[in-house]
Write a protein that holds these residues in place. Sequence first.
Motif, PDB file in Angstrom:
ATOM      1  N   UNK A  34     -25.426  -2.417   8.723  1.00 28.67           N
ATOM      2  CA  UNK A  34     -24.163  -2.801   9.360  1.00 28.67           C
ATOM      3  C   UNK A  34     -23.698  -4.141   8.821  1.00 28.67           C
ATOM      4  N   UNK A  35     -22.384  -4.287   8.751  1.00 30.98           N
ATOM      5  CA  UNK A  35     -21.776  -5.583   8.467  1.00 30.98           C
ATOM      6  C   UNK A  35     -20.743  -5.836   9.556  1.00 30.98           C
ATOM      7  N   UNK A  36     -20.799  -6.988  10.170  1.00 31.98           N
ATOM      8  CA  UNK A  36     -19.871  -7.301  11.238  1.00 31.98           C
ATOM      9  C   UNK A  36     -19.919  -6.300  12.383  1.00 31.98           C
ATOM     10  N   UNK A  37     -21.068  -5.700  12.607  1.00 31.95           N
ATOM     11  CA  UNK A  37     -21.207  -4.712  13.669  1.00 31.95           C
ATOM     12  C   UNK A  37     -20.655  -3.340  13.319  1.00 31.95           C
ATOM     13  N   UNK A  38     -20.328  -3.115  12.042  1.00 34.43           N
ATOM     14  CA  UNK A  38     -19.747  -1.847  11.591  1.00 34.43           C
ATOM     15  C   UNK A  38     -20.724  -1.135  10.657  1.00 34.43           C
ATOM     16  N   UNK A  39     -20.954   0.159  10.857  1.00 35.52           N
ATOM     17  CA  UNK A  39     -21.865   0.882   9.972  1.00 35.52           C
ATOM     18  C   UNK A  39     -21.326   0.937   8.544  1.00 35.52           C
TER      19      UNK A  39
END
Length: 133
Positions: free
Chosen positions: A69-74
């Motif tokens: 994840x980056x920034x809470x995004x998969x």
Amino acid sequence: MRWASFEKTMANVQKVLATDAALALIERLKAKYGPLMFHQSGGCCDGSSPMCYPAGEFLIGDSDVLLGEIGGCPFYMSRAQYEYWKHTRLVIDVVEGRGGMFSLEGPEGVRFLTRSSLFTPEEYQQLQDEWNR
């Protein structure tokens, strides 16, 4: 370049990271569009850019690998493409210019860009050990 803060533990080698600039853009896009997801494009129309979509608007299947994840995004990549990239850590950054026509950051005047760095021999061995479990 300064990478966003992260904790690297020997129990968890991160396969994808984001710079502070990328994290700031992700937050702006989440404020506009809600939850997001990423898929590393393998070419064709948008080159090999990381593509940002509203969560669930890009169909993920058995042929895709969740890198993290980056920034809470998969963040996903196709399994076939991953075979070529599995020895590298992806670092998602932002640069000025027009992004992919299907990616949400297009109207912002910037685009996501994938940079990479090789895993250390120890990190790569750890990943291989995890794959063999």
